[in-house]
Motif scaffolding. Structure first.
Motif, PDB file in Angstrom:
ATOM      1  N   THR A  70       0.834  -1.201   0.000  1.00  0.00           N
ATOM      2  CA  THR A  70       0.000   0.000   0.000  1.00  0.00           C
ATOM      3  C   THR A  70       0.868   1.250   0.000  1.00  0.00           C
ATOM      4  OG1 THR A  70      -1.822  -1.094   1.138  1.00  0.00           O
ATOM      5  CG2 THR A  70      -1.743   1.301   1.273  1.00  0.00           C
ATOM      6  N   TYR A 137      -7.707   9.085  -4.398  1.00  0.00           N
ATOM      7  CA  TYR A 137      -6.871   7.897  -4.615  1.00  0.00           C
ATOM      8  C   TYR A 137      -7.735   6.746  -5.126  1.00  0.00           C
ATOM      9  CZ  TYR A 137      -3.706   4.006  -3.839  1.00  0.00           C
ATOM     10  OH  TYR A 137      -2.925   2.887  -4.005  1.00  0.00           O
ATOM     11  N   PRO A 138      -7.362   6.140  -6.255  1.00  0.00           N
ATOM     12  CA  PRO A 138      -8.222   5.111  -6.862  1.00  0.00           C
ATOM     13  C   PRO A 138      -7.917   3.686  -6.424  1.00  0.00           C
ATOM     14  CG  PRO A 138      -6.453   5.668  -8.368  1.00  0.00           C
ATOM     15  CD  PRO A 138      -6.260   6.537  -7.147  1.00  0.00           C
ATOM     16  N   GLY A 139      -6.846   3.481  -5.654  1.00  0.00           N
ATOM     17  CA  GLY A 139      -6.448   2.123  -5.296  1.00  0.00           C
ATOM     18  C   GLY A 139      -7.290   1.531  -4.183  1.00  0.00           C
ATOM     19  N   GLU A 140      -7.122   0.243  -3.982  1.00  0.00           N
ATOM     20  CA  GLU A 140      -7.834  -0.474  -2.918  1.00  0.00           C
ATOM     21  C   GLU A 140      -7.126  -0.246  -1.581  1.00  0.00           C
ATOM     22  OE1 GLU A 140     -10.669  -2.239  -2.987  1.00  0.00           O
ATOM     23  OE2 GLU A 140     -10.937  -1.673  -5.100  1.00  0.00           O
ATOM     24  N   THR A 141      -7.889   0.077  -0.573  1.00  0.00           N
ATOM     25  CA  THR A 141      -7.356   0.206   0.781  1.00  0.00           C
ATOM     26  C   THR A 141      -8.364  -0.403   1.747  1.00  0.00           C
ATOM     27  OG1 THR A 141      -8.382   2.341   1.296  1.00  0.00           O
ATOM     28  CG2 THR A 141      -6.257   2.407   0.167  1.00  0.00           C
ATOM     29  N   GLY A 142      -7.923  -0.651   2.952  1.00  0.00           N
ATOM     30  CA  GLY A 142      -8.835  -1.166   3.958  1.00  0.00           C
ATOM     31  C   GLY A 142      -9.587  -0.052   4.661  1.00  0.00           C
ATOM     32  N   SER A 186     -16.970  -1.205   9.308  1.00  0.00           N
ATOM     33  CA  SER A 186     -17.336  -1.008   7.910  1.00  0.00           C
ATOM     34  C   SER A 186     -17.832   0.414   7.720  1.00  0.00           C
ATOM     35  CB  SER A 186     -18.440  -1.982   7.491  1.00  0.00           C
ATOM     36  OG  SER A 186     -19.661  -1.659   8.162  1.00  0.00           O
ATOM     37  N   VAL A 201     -10.276   8.230   1.753  1.00  0.00           N
ATOM     38  CA  VAL A 201      -8.919   7.736   1.975  1.00  0.00           C
ATOM     39  C   VAL A 201      -8.151   8.792   2.761  1.00  0.00           C
ATOM     40  CG1 VAL A 201      -6.767   6.987   0.897  1.00  0.00           C
ATOM     41  CG2 VAL A 201      -8.961   6.339  -0.113  1.00  0.00           C
ATOM     42  N   GLY A 227      -5.821   4.338   4.449  1.00  0.00           N
ATOM     43  CA  GLY A 227      -7.060   3.591   4.320  1.00  0.00           C
ATOM     44  C   GLY A 227      -8.246   4.523   4.431  1.00  0.00           C
ATOM     45  N   VAL A 228      -9.417   3.966   4.323  1.00  0.00           N
ATOM     46  CA  VAL A 228     -10.649   4.742   4.397  1.00  0.00           C
ATOM     47  C   VAL A 228     -11.028   4.941   5.858  1.00  0.00           C
ATOM     48  CG1 VAL A 228     -13.098   4.795   3.811  1.00  0.00           C
ATOM     49  CG2 VAL A 228     -11.432   3.942   2.146  1.00  0.00           C
TER      50      VAL A 228
END
Length: 312
Positions: A70, A137-142, A186, A201, A227-228
């Motif tokens: 990440t 930010y377009p990437g995957e984060t937790g 969540s 993010v 992360g979010v």
């Protein structure tokens, strides 16, 4: 509890692993030296203009590799947008490298680093700017990756360890975590607890603290816990003046103002994160002194109970 001699030996092993990995990647690290040793050992791989970051103390239940990927991805994305940031070294592949039991990343060395005054008020415009950028930010984060997955395990490890944390403190921490942790489960759970407060993010690990200043630039760094979360997660315990400075800068950037209710909840979650960190003290004894003020401040607050939000 690890001894100073054992800690020094661990640091040497991390340095030697970084040198071996760098050499295998074609770098000259003949003048390598350790420049920092806390949760990670940071090695200046001189004469190559590269710094290795080698995690040596991590929470139980977590692995370094995911956080490292990440961090590399976010720093490269930031750089691609022209934002001032530390960047992975262009002399080696931008990916975690495993060597001799350690997993490490390699970074472009920043020259002329100035002493850090950790002035949260002065640095809040840069934090607001970072939030405005990371929102895209377009990437995957937790979701809350800096706290998920280890607090319960840490509290289990602290059970019966009166040398690390009194039983009464642990019981209080468990009770508060039971009330507050659902909001970190969540985005939907957070929205239920704090309707109308958006998440995005964020940096995840005190971004004002992790700015690197040189005579020519102020660089963002340390994206391991990106992360979010609500922006308040990044702003916990920075103080009223810093929050006011952030709100001023945020307004200029078209960002929302800090929500005081969410901020109080994030501050208490950060307190509980600090309590959980004591489980790593056997590997990093300096945590006992380093966290003492935070723990005393937490003990002086009103306990966080279900259905009741303390004013302090």
């Amino acid at each position: 509890m690890i001894t100073e001699e054992e800690r020094a030996a661990r640091s040497r092993r991390a340095r030697d692993a970084a040198v071996a990995a760098a050499t295998a990647l074609g770098l000259d690290a003949s003048g390598a030296e350790v420049v920092y040793d806390v949760f990670s050992v940071v090695v200046d791989l001189a004469p190559s203009p590269v710094v290795a970051r080698v995690p040596v103390v991590t929470p139980r239940g977590t692995t370094s590799t995911g956080f490292q990927r990440t961090e590399l991805a976010v720093s490269r994305w930031m750089a691609s947008r022209g934002e001032p940031t530390v960047v992975p070294s262009g002399l080696v592949p931008a990916e975690p490298v495993e060597r001799d039991g350690f997993t490490m990343t390699f970074w472009e060395k920043v020259e002329g680093v100035l002493p850090n005054d950790y002035d949260a008020v002065r640095r809040m415009p840069a934090v607001a700017r970072l939030h405005s950028v990371l929102a895209g930010y377009p990437g995957e984060t937790g979701f809350f990756p800096g706290i998920q997955g280890y607090v319960d395990l840490a509290f289990d490890d602290l059970e019966g360890r009166e040398d690390l944390l009194p039983a009464a403190d642990l019981a209080r921490a468990r009770a508060e975590w039971a009330v507050l942790s659902p909001v970190t489960a969540s985005p939907a759970a957070f929205a239920h607890a704090f309707p109308g407060v958006p998440v995005q993010v964020v940096h995840g690990d005190a971004p004002f603290y992790n700015l690197i200043e040189t005579p020519d630039a102020v660089l963002y760094s340390d994206y391991e816990h990106v992360g979010v979360a609500p922006v308040e997660w990044d702003l916990a315990h920075t103080g009223e003046e810093a929050i006011a400075a952030y709100d001023t800068a945020a307004a200029e950037l078209g960002l929302r103002a800090v929500d005081t209710g969410v901020l109080r909840a994030m501050e208490r979650l950060r307190d509980l994160q600090a309590v959980a960190c004591l489980a790593m003290a056997p590997q990093l004894p300096l945590l006992l002194d380093g966290l003492s003020t935070t723990l005393e401040t937490w003990r002086a607050t009103e306990p966080w109970r279900n259905g009741h939000t303390p004013s302090t």
